[in-house]
Enzyme design. Structure first.
Site: not given
Lengths: 555, 555
Positions: A75, A163, A195, A233, A364-365, A367-368
């Site tokens: 990222h 992350d 994170d 990405s 959407h979900v 990434g954290h």
């Protein structure tokens, strides 16, 4: 035990009390291991700035010790500053295959590919340096090929999660390496850096697979063309769009420069699977019936120049929204982008598209990791010291509280700020001074030539514009040879304010006359009088404070 | 039936496809009833603008027909443009007691109180005008004393909900007047205009009472001082803070100009109940133990000048945050304010305060109806025609779909834009042309003197600053008498860029020489050549595009 006094130093040069610009130095004796090297997108008040990168003076001053830059994932906020930093600090860069694949495209653009040593690693690889070694451990995140990094030092392991989230059903089948985290935990981890992004969210982040199920459900119902905007990405997201397209016999086209770049890299490296005949060029979309076409595009954050915004504004060269199109915005607006995204949604609706976005469906979900996942990481790693990273102060503080609720002693929690030097050994951890850190502005070709004064001026100019006063004076006797002229920009609409400008000239004339009489030859004094008088006059008349720029020419 | 051809016209002059600036004209024969007259806060790209008000040219051109301005409630986006509009259009203003009480403070500041006719009404009051009458109907909202407005015309009732929610347990005990809405619905409502703000949210908005219960829970546990930030106009919220304070024997102080103003008005008019000895001045807070002090303050949106932001930044004259303080932010960030609010939260945490905000507890509820409440309004009123209002296009569209899902025929749904003329009679509704509408910028004392050119310049200036080129030329032979001088602001940090500026002067000198040789006496041409040459030179060197302002003086 001859190194009784040796200490591990942890020095964050970015990424704390901010979102982005992640970079951390882990130092032991003659090794500095740099983890990530990201950029930050400018805040709204950083007028005209393109990107923000970290100040790496500390690394430059200790060049001989920096043994490499080790990347957790691809990222921008973790790799985006590399093209700038590598110009000053040419050290090897270690990363997994996709991470380096994405980086290569960037380095090529900056002409740095041939001079940079890129070293591909895979999870469980260990790189031996002078007195430490660096290990990569598989994690899950919203980009493929993400890893945590463990720095093994004689004093113990410093573990940086990068992350991460926990995904029991990841798209590529590669779960987080729970066993290795547990193993390290069992042996004893000196310090964990983890994170903090989603620490305010209870429960678990849903699996990426949930989004795929939503795509399948939506694709089954939709009769027209489907346009999906997401982060370029997010290879797994893109793979799921491809799967849903395959299921319903649709062709896939890709739009937007970064999307095209990353899809190409990902296909080449084997991270994306798509049959050649399924992937069509954007020029070919009109050759197929609408219900056989899926377009994957950039612009999920409403970025004005991205492909989706152009489609929404009828400004895309190749794609026009038509009634019957369904647009899926497979992302959540990053704080600050809500209005941009909303504008795009409104425009798409107006053009007759159906728009499906986060508040309406599971498309959407994050990434954290949410709270329960963060607890799992604590429970596996059981660190002696805990240092929350990646977040604003509120997130760091709450992540610290989460760890303490699991038994971490208060004195073993450190909340760092950028530039802090944290020193740790087996018996204690503490802050011990600080190094230069900060933000460097990139504006056009300039790196660091725009500073606070320039930014302050831009802000000032943006509020009430500028009023320039020019006068030519005689060097001999101070008398006015030409002018005063007054030219304004961004202050008032001049045609409607001629009277005001005439009065302003009169104010300046009076100052000039007064200075001529008093024989003031010091132009700095004269300029500051003009500025003061004009400022009060204009404020009284308009309640505005334009920048006032007096220019005196002498002949 | 002699008025067979008479029609009701509905003309929105603001509030559609935008949030704020609400104003709608309902016109029948020789009556124009104006509902609300609000302001909008500027978008981020409206540099330097203080507020935005609606263009009321249509009303000014039909002055003799405007029989009054009728207010639904006292929020800025419904009353805030009145001080500007009343200067041009002096008509009676009708509103409930609190609404007019809040308005009075504003009119006083603008010196308009003595010249404005304010008429206090209460729910179920009916004002008879020429050929229509206007009725007020009790609703619930995040400010006390809100009403819907029904305009009774010979062709039927046009009903405007204003902002509303359904609260079965409102703090003042006054529920929405369900009976009257149902009665109107039974008789037949020609057109319903209804609030679309929360149409994307399923279910019900929680009762304000829920927030009071949260306060009680929090106040019971907290041991130090309590600071609650909320919207000044949310009298019921403030009343609940007072109730919780009373329950735990705490004194209450108020901070922030708008909070002080509204609390004073609300107490005077009997909308807030607090014992005299319970309310203390902000100067007195230090006379009481911390656990006996509650401070109610402005700044829940992170506004940089508001009291809470000042406390967070250690910049408040009278209140310093100390360890042990608990700050409750009883509001949700309005889209666009997320980063400001987050900054304040971080600063408060850093100073040692506990901060309780929306993601952590039930300390705020919306003032707008969610889907189930919107359905209830449709079911009660059963309008022939439905016109969603108060929202961006996405909200209007979805509100329309909600109504159709309850049986509204598609042809009876109208989605308006600002300026549309909607004509309706018993048999049809349609758009029929449009009137001038738009936004007027207020900047300092100027109302409307900043237009798109000025804004475009401010934006341009904010990106890369300005480069001013000054030269004094001889009128006779075009030769350079003084200069060229180049002065920049907001472009580059000058001390580090002397070389660049010297080169730039050389570029200008070449243009001047060339023009002297060719004997070009047309200053406009000369200026444009300087601009062009300098622009390419600077872009090539810096990839920036500052505004270039050439000034020629002649002697």
């Amino acid at each position: 035990m001859k190194n009784e006094k040796a200490k591990v130093r942890i020095i964050p040069l970015g990424g704390l009390n901010e979102i982005g610009k992640n970079i951390t130095a882990i130092e032991y004796k003659n090794d500095i291991v740099v983890i990530d090297c990201g950029l930050k997108f400018p805040d709204e008040d950083m007028f005209g700035i393109d990107i923000v990168i970290p100040d790496i003076n500390y690394l430059l001053n200790n060049k001989e010790k920096v043994t490499g830059i080790f990347l957790t994932h691809g990222h921008e906020d973790h790799i985006g500053a590399l093209p700038y930093v590598l110009k000053q600090l040419n050290v090897p860069v270690y990363g997994t295959r996709l991470t380096l694949g994405i980086l290569e495209t960037k380095l090529k653009e900056h002409g740095l590919l041939s001079t940079t040593e890129l070293i591909i690693v895979k999870p469980r690889d260990v790189i031996k340096l002078n007195s430490v070694s660096v290990e990569f451990i598989k994690t899950n995140h919203s980009i493929a090929d993400s890893v945590a990094i463990a720095v093994h030092t004689p004093l113990g392991v410093v573990l940086h999660t990068g992350d991460f989230k926990i995904d029991y059903t990841p798209i590529d089948g590669q779960q987080t390496d729970f066993a290795r985290f547990a193993e390290l935990g069992k042996k004893g981890v000196l310090a964990l850096l983890a994170d903090s992004t989603n620490v305010e969210k209870p429960g678990y982040t849903m699996s990426e697979k949930v989004v795929g199920e939503s795509f399948n459900r939506i694709f089954a119902k939709v009769e027209g063309r489907i346009i999906v905007a997401t982060f370029a990405s997010n290879i797994h997201r893109i793979q799921q769009i491809i799967e849903a397209s395959r299921l319903y016999g649709k062709k896939v086209a890709v739009s937007g420069r970064s999307m095209e770049n990353i899809v190409q890299v990902a296909i080449e490296l084997g991270y994306l699977e798509i049959e050649e005949e399924m992937l069509i060029g954007i020029d070919q979309i009109n050759k197929y019936p609408n219900d056989k076409v899926v377009i994957i595009t950039t612009g999920s954050q409403g970025e004005p120049m991205a492909a989706l915004s152009r489609m929404a504004a009828c400004d895309h060269r190749k794609i026009s929204i038509v009634k019957g199109d369904t647009v899926i915005i497979s992302a959540t607006p990053i704080p600050g982008n809500e209005k941009l995204v909303s504008k795009v949604i409104n425009q798409l609706f107006k053009q007759g598209a159906e728009v499906i976005y986060k508040s309406l469906a599971d498309i959407h979900v994050s990434g954290h990791a949410c709270q329960e996942e963060l607890k799992l990481m604590q429970a596996l790693v059981k660190p002696r010291y805990f240092i929350p990273v990646h977040g604003e102060y509120r997130h760091l503080k709450q992540h610290g509280e989460l760890a303490m609720s699991l038994g971490l002693p208060k004195e073993n929690l450190i909340i760092m700020e950028n530039g802090d030097i944290i020193e740790a050994n087996r018996s204690a951890i503490k802050k011990n001074g600080s190094v230069i850190s900060g933000q460097i502005f990139v504006d056009g070709l300039g790196v660091g030539d725009v500073g606070n004064i320039v930014l302050r001026d831009r802000k000032y100019l943006s509020q009430d514009g500028i009023v320039t006063v020019v006068v030519t004076l005689s060097r001999e006797n101070n008398s006015v040879v030409a002018g005063p002229d007054i030219i304004s920009r961004g202050f008032v609409y001049v045609r409607e304010s001629e009277g005001l400008m005439d009065e302003a000239k009169e104010v300046v004339r009076k100052v000039l006359l007064n200075c001529e009489e008093k024989n003031i030859k010091d132009w700095a004094t004269l300029k500051s009088r003009i500025r003061d008088e004009l400022r009060s006059f204009l404020y009284e008349k308009t309640k505005r404070r334009p920048m006032i720029l007096p220019i005196i020419m002498e002949i």
